[in-house]
Design a protein around this motif. Structure first.
Motif, PDB file in Angstrom:
ATOM      1  N   LEU A  12      47.763 -49.426 -95.038  1.00 38.87           N
ATOM      2  CA  LEU A  12      46.738 -48.780 -94.209  1.00 38.87           C
ATOM      3  C   LEU A  12      45.740 -48.045 -95.088  1.00 38.87           C
ATOM      4  O   LEU A  12      45.606 -46.825 -95.035  1.00 38.87           O
ATOM      5  CB  LEU A  12      47.410 -47.834 -93.209  1.00 38.87           C
ATOM      6  CG  LEU A  12      48.540 -48.465 -92.386  1.00 38.87           C
ATOM      7  CD1 LEU A  12      49.132 -47.438 -91.422  1.00 38.87           C
ATOM      8  CD2 LEU A  12      48.058 -49.710 -91.637  1.00 38.87           C
ATOM      9  N   GLY A  20      41.787 -49.719 -92.469  1.00 42.39           N
ATOM     10  CA  GLY A  20      41.388 -48.637 -91.575  1.00 42.39           C
ATOM     11  C   GLY A  20      39.940 -48.703 -91.119  1.00 42.39           C
ATOM     12  O   GLY A  20      39.640 -48.380 -89.969  1.00 42.39           O
ATOM     13  N   ALA A  63      41.142 -52.724 -88.491  1.00 45.58           N
ATOM     14  CA  ALA A  63      41.589 -52.109 -87.237  1.00 45.58           C
ATOM     15  C   ALA A  63      40.438 -52.016 -86.226  1.00 45.58           C
ATOM     16  O   ALA A  63      40.613 -52.411 -85.066  1.00 45.58           O
ATOM     17  CB  ALA A  63      42.220 -50.743 -87.502  1.00 45.58           C
ATOM     18  N   TRP A  78      47.363 -43.234 -86.674  1.00 44.10           N
ATOM     19  CA  TRP A  78      47.235 -44.646 -86.295  1.00 44.10           C
ATOM     20  C   TRP A  78      47.826 -44.903 -84.914  1.00 44.10           C
ATOM     21  O   TRP A  78      47.252 -45.633 -84.103  1.00 44.10           O
ATOM     22  CB  TRP A  78      47.899 -45.546 -87.350  1.00 44.10           C
ATOM     23  CG  TRP A  78      46.995 -45.843 -88.513  1.00 44.10           C
ATOM     24  CD1 TRP A  78      46.677 -45.011 -89.528  1.00 44.10           C
ATOM     25  CD2 TRP A  78      46.290 -47.075 -88.746  1.00 44.10           C
ATOM     26  NE1 TRP A  78      45.813 -45.640 -90.399  1.00 44.10           N
ATOM     27  CE2 TRP A  78      45.571 -46.909 -89.947  1.00 44.10           C
ATOM     28  CE3 TRP A  78      46.210 -48.303 -88.076  1.00 44.10           C
ATOM     29  CZ2 TRP A  78      44.764 -47.915 -90.483  1.00 44.10           C
ATOM     30  CZ3 TRP A  78      45.418 -49.300 -88.617  1.00 44.10           C
ATOM     31  CH2 TRP A  78      44.695 -49.109 -89.797  1.00 44.10           C
TER      32      TRP A  78
END
Ligand code: NDP
Length: 339
Positions: A14, A19, A23, A48
């Motif tokens: 991540l 990120g 996402a 998250w």
């Protein structure tokens, strides 16, 4: 609207790209959605989960990641970690029976790339590489131009991809892109864009390569390349002059032909890809371009749903890794390498 049989994706690692691009992209996709996360940093988990509504049962660490085999909500695993972890994580994902999406560069070398292909084939799962430019319509117009030759025979190609960064890095605490054990270096990171560009603008595969690397900030670049120049030779005698760098901003892909030229500049940004030709035409997308990463992931998910190979399969990553191996070998030892 999202399809009812949308593919559940778990992002592994991540960091910045997961990120800031993947996402958010997965909020726009129709054929897939963000279902899970795999992280080595527990502190990232609450944010998250809150932001993307990820259930506890879909959160994994690198240690318990193999349990993902029992999770029917996740069908694809997208590896977005430092480059040295692409292969080991891909092998684990395949062993867990999950389709594998993997960021560029595919691996540390061609042998690893081949292992990943073999493992995914044996597990009967798909393997797609995150070359987002191959999903971008204006970029792919170059492939048609390589065939149709609107400006006559191609005489020379150049592909330059780099950025200036890392001036403020503490040499005692370097980011992974500057560490050899993590697959750091400009060729792995940005060089593959120049290489991809040279391949899709010519529509040909290189047969030989000659390369040299330069380091201007030796305190930062130990055992990794800061700038690499590489010359690709194609079977018909055409040559592509390519370069990549962590010390210089460059973002141009160009073909000089008998009766004119054309280029994309920039050619590998997340948006605003701009193409022009010697006679004042534009090479551009029709209408509004969707989010690049959403487009890529939707295409890759559709390939899974329709049980056909992805647009950018592991074999495509392997072709590049063979050239990357040759570039590094030539830069290290000198001489021309047959690919
Ligand atoms: P970051 O450093 O921002 O993120 C990488 C993440 O990997 C970390 O945040 C961490 O996540 C995890 N990780 C696991 N082990 C390590 C380790 N030893 N050191 C550092 N991080 C670790 O990198 P990027 O997101 O920029 O790049 C990740 C991958 O994506 C690379 O392969 C890169 O080439 C590719 N990429 C592709 C782009 C594209 O346009 N296609 C653009 C940018 C990157 P956690 O804490 O959750 O474990």
């Amino acid at each position: 609207a999202r399809r009812p049989d949308s593919i559940g994706v778990a992002l592994v690692g991540l960091g910045y790209y997961a990120g800031h691009l993947l996402a958010p992209g997965l909020q726009l996709t129709r054929n897939c959605h963000l279902a899970g996360i795999v992280t080595g940093t527990p502190a990232k988990i609450p944010e998250w989960q809150a932001k993307y509504g990820i259930a506890d049962r879909n959160v994994y660490s690198y240690d318990d990641f193999d349990r993902i085999a029992d999770n029917p909500e996740i069908q694809a695993v997208y590896i977005v970690t430092p480059n040295d972890l692409h292969k080991p994580l891909a092998l684990r994902a395949a062993a867990a029976g999950k389709h594998v999406w993997c960021e560029k560069p595919m691996a540390m070398n061609a042998a690893e790339a081949q292992e990943m292909i073999d493992a995914c084939r044996a597990a009967n799962v798909q393997l797609a590489i995150g070359y987002r430019m191959q999903h971008q319509p204006s970029t792919m117009q170059l492939r048609a131009m390589a065939k149709d030759k609107p400006y006559g025979r191609m005489l020379k190609v150049s592909a330059d991809a780099g950025f200036h960064a890392y001036d403020d890095v503490d040499p005692a605490n370097k980011p992974w892109r500057l560490l050899p054990q993590n697959g750091g270096g400009a060729m792995y990171d940005m060089g593959v864009y120049a290489l991809q560009g040279a391949r899709y603008i010519t529509g040909q595969e290189p047969v030989a390569v000659t390369a040299r690397s330069e380091v201007h900030r030796p305190q930062l670049f130990e055992g990794v390349d800061e700038t690499t120049h590489f010359t690709l030779e194609f079977a018909d005698g055409l040559v592509a002059e390519c370069s990549t760098s962590f010390g210089r901003d460059m973002n141009t892909l160009r073909a000089d032909c008998e009766r004119g030229w054309y280029e994309l500049s920039p050619f590998q940004t997340y948006d605003n890809i701009k193409g022009r030709t010697s006679d004042g035409k534009l090479i551009e997308d029709e209408g509004v371009l969707p989010h690049q990463q959403a487009l890529q992931m939707d295409n890759d998910a559709l390939a899974i749903l329709e049980k056909r190979p992805p647009r950018v399969p592991g074999e495509e990553g392997l072709r590049d890794m063979r050239v990357v191996d040759a570039v590094y070998a030539s830069a290290r030892e000198g001489g021309r390498r047959i690919v």
